[in-house]
Design an enzyme around this catalytic site. Structure first.
Site, short mmCIF file in Angstrom:
data_model
loop_
_atom_site.label_atom_id
_atom_site.label_comp_id
_atom_site.label_asym_id
_atom_site.label_seq_id
_atom_site.Cartn_x
_atom_site.Cartn_y
_atom_site.Cartn_z
N GLU A 82 0.82 -1.21 0.00
CA GLU A 82 0.00 0.00 0.00
C GLU A 82 0.86 1.27 0.00
O GLU A 82 0.59 2.21 -0.74
CB GLU A 82 -0.92 0.04 1.23
CG GLU A 82 -1.89 -1.13 1.32
CD GLU A 82 -1.39 -2.28 2.17
OE1 GLU A 82 -2.22 -2.88 2.88
OE2 GLU A 82 -0.19 -2.59 2.13
N CYS B 245 -0.58 1.28 7.24
CA CYS B 245 -1.12 1.50 5.90
C CYS B 245 -2.48 2.20 5.95
O CYS B 245 -2.77 3.06 5.12
CB CYS B 245 -1.21 0.18 5.15
SG CYS B 245 0.44 -0.49 4.80
#
Length: 153
Positions: free
Chosen positions: A53, A84
């Site tokens: 991510e 994330c």
């Protein structure tokens, strides 16, 4: 349509798998076009922040020449962790699609939900379970093979 983008995220996860990285893949889409792809590189880079991510957010930010990823959607094979999830909020991702849950570190509903339980300056829409079985199978296979390799050593 989410399934098509998740298939691309699964291709990224397979790249991670082939590098003996935890197979997590991510794509970021804006206006129907993929603008960034990434996969986990923690082991390769010896860097805990090299999650799929975060790497995808960095690529998308460079492509758009902005840290604000307004009107972008993220497709990731595994529920994001707290690091994330925080980056997703800060990048102003419009919607998060993820494949399977992470009962150990998931921060979008499994352990806690950073995206919904805490009032932040930006709200992210969430859809879970996109190609859940495919995402889950790849992870289970990876960890099964990892345990077998450890037994042999």
């Amino acid at each position: 349509m989410p399934e098509e983008y998740m298939k691309q995220a699964l291709k990224e996860a397979q790249k991670a798998y082939n590098k003996l990285e935890v197979p997590v893949g991510c794509v970021i889409v804006k206006e129907g076009k993929i603008i960034a792809k990434a996969h986990n590189l923690k082991e390769t880079g010896k860097d805990t922040t090299k999650h799929a991510e975060l790497l995808a957010i960095q690529k998308a930010s460079k492509k758009l020449d902005s840290w604000r990823l307004l009107d972008c959607e993220m497709y990731v094979t595994l529920e994001p962790c707290s690091m994330c999830a925080g980056a997703i909020i800060n990048a102003r991702i419009k919607k998060l699609y993820y494949g399977t849950t992470d009962p150990k570190t998931g921060a979008v509903g499994s352990v806690f939900n950073l995206l919904e339980q805490y009032p932040c300056n930006h709200q992210v829409e969430i859809q879970s379970g996109v190609l859940k079985q495919e995402c889950e199978s790849l992870l289970k296979q990876f960890f099964r093979e990892l345990r077998e390799r450890k037994k042999k050593n």
